[in-house]
Design an enzyme around this catalytic site. Structure first.
Site, PDB file in Angstrom:
ATOM      1  N   GLY A  10       0.819  -1.208   0.000  1.00  0.00           N
ATOM      2  CA  GLY A  10       0.000   0.000   0.000  1.00  0.00           C
ATOM      3  C   GLY A  10       0.852   1.257   0.000  1.00  0.00           C
ATOM      4  O   GLY A  10       2.090   1.206  -0.070  1.00  0.00           O
ATOM      5  N   ASP A  58      -4.146 -12.818   3.452  1.00  0.00           N
ATOM      6  CA  ASP A  58      -5.029 -11.994   4.279  1.00  0.00           C
ATOM      7  C   ASP A  58      -4.622 -12.129   5.745  1.00  0.00           C
ATOM      8  O   ASP A  58      -4.382 -13.241   6.225  1.00  0.00           O
ATOM      9  CB  ASP A  58      -6.492 -12.437   4.092  1.00  0.00           C
ATOM     10  CG  ASP A  58      -7.467 -11.414   4.638  1.00  0.00           C
ATOM     11  OD1 ASP A  58      -8.229 -10.844   3.851  1.00  0.00           O
ATOM     12  OD2 ASP A  58      -7.430 -11.159   5.863  1.00  0.00           O
ATOM     13  N   PHE A  80       0.475  -2.330   8.742  1.00  0.00           N
ATOM     14  CA  PHE A  80      -0.243  -1.304   7.970  1.00  0.00           C
ATOM     15  C   PHE A  80      -1.596  -1.796   7.472  1.00  0.00           C
ATOM     16  O   PHE A  80      -2.479  -0.998   7.176  1.00  0.00           O
ATOM     17  CB  PHE A  80       0.583  -0.903   6.725  1.00  0.00           C
ATOM     18  CG  PHE A  80       1.865  -0.199   7.009  1.00  0.00           C
ATOM     19  CD1 PHE A  80       3.083  -0.856   6.915  1.00  0.00           C
ATOM     20  CD2 PHE A  80       1.864   1.146   7.356  1.00  0.00           C
ATOM     21  CE1 PHE A  80       4.286  -0.196   7.159  1.00  0.00           C
ATOM     22  CE2 PHE A  80       3.069   1.816   7.599  1.00  0.00           C
ATOM     23  CZ  PHE A  80       4.264   1.149   7.500  1.00  0.00           C
ATOM     24  N   SER A 124      -4.117   6.431  13.780  1.00  0.00           N
ATOM     25  CA  SER A 124      -4.535   7.617  13.048  1.00  0.00           C
ATOM     26  C   SER A 124      -4.995   8.699  14.008  1.00  0.00           C
ATOM     27  O   SER A 124      -5.546   8.399  15.068  1.00  0.00           O
ATOM     28  CB  SER A 124      -5.693   7.249  12.108  1.00  0.00           C
ATOM     29  OG  SER A 124      -6.327   8.402  11.586  1.00  0.00           O
ATOM     30  N   ALA A 125      -4.811   9.935  13.622  1.00  0.00           N
ATOM     31  CA  ALA A 125      -5.318  11.067  14.420  1.00  0.00           C
ATOM     32  C   ALA A 125      -6.837  11.034  14.498  1.00  0.00           C
ATOM     33  O   ALA A 125      -7.434  11.735  15.320  1.00  0.00           O
ATOM     34  CB  ALA A 125      -4.853  12.375  13.794  1.00  0.00           C
ATOM     35  N   THR A 126      -7.427  10.190  13.684  1.00  0.00           N
ATOM     36  CA  THR A 126      -8.891  10.032  13.746  1.00  0.00           C
ATOM     37  C   THR A 126      -9.337   9.535  15.110  1.00  0.00           C
ATOM     38  O   THR A 126     -10.479   9.724  15.506  1.00  0.00           O
ATOM     39  CB  THR A 126      -9.349   9.046  12.646  1.00  0.00           C
ATOM     40  OG1 THR A 126      -8.880   9.512  11.395  1.00  0.00           O
ATOM     41  CG2 THR A 126     -10.848   8.921  12.590  1.00  0.00           C
ATOM     42  N   TYR A 148     -14.294   3.428  11.385  1.00  0.00           N
ATOM     43  CA  TYR A 148     -12.868   3.309  11.042  1.00  0.00           C
ATOM     44  C   TYR A 148     -12.026   3.778  12.223  1.00  0.00           C
ATOM     45  O   TYR A 148     -11.118   3.075  12.675  1.00  0.00           O
ATOM     46  CB  TYR A 148     -12.527   4.126   9.795  1.00  0.00           C
ATOM     47  CG  TYR A 148     -11.041   4.350   9.652  1.00  0.00           C
ATOM     48  CD1 TYR A 148     -10.472   5.587   9.920  1.00  0.00           C
ATOM     49  CD2 TYR A 148     -10.202   3.303   9.291  1.00  0.00           C
ATOM     50  CE1 TYR A 148      -9.113   5.777   9.834  1.00  0.00           C
ATOM     51  CE2 TYR A 148      -8.834   3.482   9.195  1.00  0.00           C
ATOM     52  CZ  TYR A 148      -8.289   4.735   9.470  1.00  0.00           C
ATOM     53  OH  TYR A 148      -6.927   4.923   9.387  1.00  0.00           O
ATOM     54  N   LYS A 152      -9.395   1.661  15.005  1.00  0.00           N
ATOM     55  CA  LYS A 152      -8.025   1.980  15.426  1.00  0.00           C
ATOM     56  C   LYS A 152      -7.935   2.033  16.956  1.00  0.00           C
ATOM     57  O   LYS A 152      -6.973   1.542  17.557  1.00  0.00           O
ATOM     58  CB  LYS A 152      -7.578   3.312  14.824  1.00  0.00           C
ATOM     59  CG  LYS A 152      -7.406   3.295  13.311  1.00  0.00           C
ATOM     60  CD  LYS A 152      -6.351   2.294  12.873  1.00  0.00           C
ATOM     61  CE  LYS A 152      -6.123   2.301  11.387  1.00  0.00           C
ATOM     62  NZ  LYS A 152      -5.125   1.320  10.938  1.00  0.00           N
ATOM     63  N   PHE A 177      -1.201  11.913  11.136  1.00  0.00           N
ATOM     64  CA  PHE A 177      -2.137  12.968  10.783  1.00  0.00           C
ATOM     65  C   PHE A 177      -2.470  12.829   9.294  1.00  0.00           C
ATOM     66  O   PHE A 177      -3.144  11.852   8.940  1.00  0.00           O
ATOM     67  CB  PHE A 177      -1.573  14.328  11.244  1.00  0.00           C
ATOM     68  CG  PHE A 177      -1.848  14.512  12.721  1.00  0.00           C
ATOM     69  CD1 PHE A 177      -1.216  13.723  13.679  1.00  0.00           C
ATOM     70  CD2 PHE A 177      -2.806  15.419  13.144  1.00  0.00           C
ATOM     71  CE1 PHE A 177      -1.516  13.836  15.028  1.00  0.00           C
ATOM     72  CE2 PHE A 177      -3.109  15.562  14.503  1.00  0.00           C
ATOM     73  CZ  PHE A 177      -2.474  14.766  15.443  1.00  0.00           C
ATOM     74  N   ASN A 198      -9.106  11.496  -0.569  1.00  0.00           N
ATOM     75  CA  ASN A 198      -8.276  12.507   0.081  1.00  0.00           C
ATOM     76  C   ASN A 198      -7.943  13.672  -0.850  1.00  0.00           C
ATOM     77  O   ASN A 198      -7.922  13.550  -2.074  1.00  0.00           O
ATOM     78  CB  ASN A 198      -6.979  11.864   0.611  1.00  0.00           C
ATOM     79  CG  ASN A 198      -7.233  10.807   1.678  1.00  0.00           C
ATOM     80  OD1 ASN A 198      -6.766   9.698   1.592  1.00  0.00           O
ATOM     81  ND2 ASN A 198      -8.010  11.166   2.704  1.00  0.00           N
ATOM     82  N   ARG A 291     -18.408  18.491   4.114  1.00  0.00           N
ATOM     83  CA  ARG A 291     -18.537  17.029   4.012  1.00  0.00           C
ATOM     84  C   ARG A 291     -18.941  16.505   5.383  1.00  0.00           C
ATOM     85  O   ARG A 291     -18.294  16.831   6.397  1.00  0.00           O
ATOM     86  CB  ARG A 291     -17.202  16.428   3.576  1.00  0.00           C
ATOM     87  CG  ARG A 291     -17.178  14.929   3.416  1.00  0.00           C
ATOM     88  CD  ARG A 291     -15.895  14.449   2.748  1.00  0.00           C
ATOM     89  NE  ARG A 291     -14.704  14.762   3.548  1.00  0.00           N
ATOM     90  CZ  ARG A 291     -13.467  14.384   3.204  1.00  0.00           C
ATOM     91  NH1 ARG A 291     -13.245  13.717   2.087  1.00  0.00           N
ATOM     92  NH2 ARG A 291     -12.434  14.686   3.979  1.00  0.00           N
TER      93      ARG A 291
END
Ligand code: NAD
Ligand code: WQD
Length: 335
Positions: A10, A58, A80, A124-126, A148, A152, A177, A198, A291
């Site tokens: 990826g 997988d 990842f 992730s910063a999410t 999502y 995490k 980020f 993105n 959005r």
């Protein structure tokens, strides 16, 4: 070290494989190619002169992971492999929990069975949701706003509990980020299948004529120019952060999470201007409504990574935009 790199075909994983090779490590790529092309392996070889081992599989196949970990005598894992589209996760939460959470559980079981207990995890910063304060540090509350992001958070909890139960485990969770950019060679970059979610890959595709215009999602945020502000970090700076985490002598046991960001935020309009400055291409834009799920501003306090990992970002906005442009003009249709 021999490092199993799940999701290594990826965007971020492939760039990290280049950084691993440059640092003298040996990546072993494990990927189901659900969001990448096997041609990426040729690009890694073209840039580095080394074609890493690649096993198509997988992460939910625990036995296969165990065979790879033992067969290649891996010393550590950089993880990842995940699905990463926020909007899609809201429409298909079970797909995300199965792939990201059950998949990570499968990986940890295989690692424990193979006695490989050192892992660097892509977070992730999410996980911070809509921030109470910026810049965001690691003391900020963790409370995602979509499946999502929750996936995490759940994997970080798995890692924290596992490390708490067994001091032989060492886990570092890197909260990215907004990764952008491409390898300076122009031979590897963000290669999203379908329409990019993105900002920067979308802008790049407008610039080469693959998209007609950029829709700007909201110009009424309380920011410098009304458009959303984010902490964009060069993917090769991010890759370097993984190598630092892998080699980190300051953290030999237990769970540790840190932000990987530049500490600087830029707006959508500032990103468009930066891209035009390096490409000479005017990007047609249309202001649209916000959005759903978007936040106004987000950027990191990167101090903990600097102190503990001895890492900080090196590349500026101009090089991020220039590297994207080089990649996109080399491969207008991707690889
Ligand atoms: P990507 O989709 O380019 O790479 C993910 C790779 O994992 C793909 O090659 C895909 O084929 C593989 N994969 C997915 N599910 C798998 C499975 N079940 N088994 C084996 N392989 C599987 O995404 P990316 O941008 O490189 O992101 C890498 C990691 O970083 C992800 O965990 C993502 O959540 C995280 N992250 C990305 C961003 C971003 O903006 N790109 C930001 C923060 C965090
Ligand atoms: C950046 C800014 C948009 C596209 C996402 C995920 C996050 C992480 C990184 C995985 C925002 C604006 C965008 C467009 C626009 N991924 N924009 N027009 O939303 O900060 O983060 O990617 O972990 O989880 O949420 O990044 O690049 O989508 O958006 O105006 O066509 O650009 O509103 O202000 P985001 P993004």
């Amino acid at each position: 070290m021999k490092v199993l790199v799940t999701g290594g075909m990826g965007y971020i994983g492939s760039h990290t494989c280049l950084a691993l090779l440059e640092a003298g490590h040996e990546p072993v790529i494990f990927d189901n190619l659900s969001n990448s092309s096997a041609l990426v392996l040729e690009q890694i070889a073209k840039i580095s002169g080394v074609k890493p081992a690649f096993i198509e599989g997988d992460i939910r196949n625990t036995d296969k992971l165990y065979q790879v970990l033992t067969g290649y005598q891996c010393d550590a894992v950089i993880h990842f492999a995940a699905l990463k589209a926020v909007g899609e996760s809201t429409e298909h939460p079970l797909r995300y929990y199965d792939n990201n959470v059950a998949g990570s559980l499968s990986l940890l079981r295989a690692m424990d069975r193979a006695a490989v207990r050192r892992i660097v995890f892509s977070s992730s910063a999410t996980v911070y949701g809509d921030p109470d304060y910026i810049p965001i540090d690691e003391a900020h509350p963790v409370r995602a706003t979509n499946p999502y992001g929750w996936s995490k958070v759940m994997v970080e909890q798995q890692l924290s509990d596992l490390c708490g139960s067994d001091p032989r485990w060492q886990a570092t969770s890197l909260r990215y980020f907004n990764p952008i950019g491409a390898h300076e060679s122009g031979e590897l970059g963000d290669n999203p299948l379908g329409v990019p979610n993105n900002l920067m890959p979308y802008i790049a595709q407008v610039a080469v004529g693959r998209r007609a215009k950029l829709e700007i999602f909201g110009a009424d945020y309380p920011t410098v120019d009304g458009t959303g502000v984010r902490d964009y970090i060069h993917v090769m700076d991010l890759a370097a952060g993984h190598v630092k985490a892998l080699d980190n002598d300051n953290h030999q046991s237990g769970f540790f999470a840190c932000n990987l960001g530049t500490g600087t935020g830029y707006s959508v309009l500032q990103m468009v201007a930066a891209f035009t400055a390096v490409s000479g291409v005017q990007i047609p834009c249309e202001i649209k409504s916000r959005r759903p799920g978007d936040i106004s501003s987000s950027f990191a306090d990167p101090g903990l990574a600097r102190r503990i990992l001895n890492w900080q970002s090196q590349r500026d906005l101009t090089s991020m935009a220039a590297d994207i442009w080089r990649w996109q003009t080399n491969y207008p249709a991707g690889i």
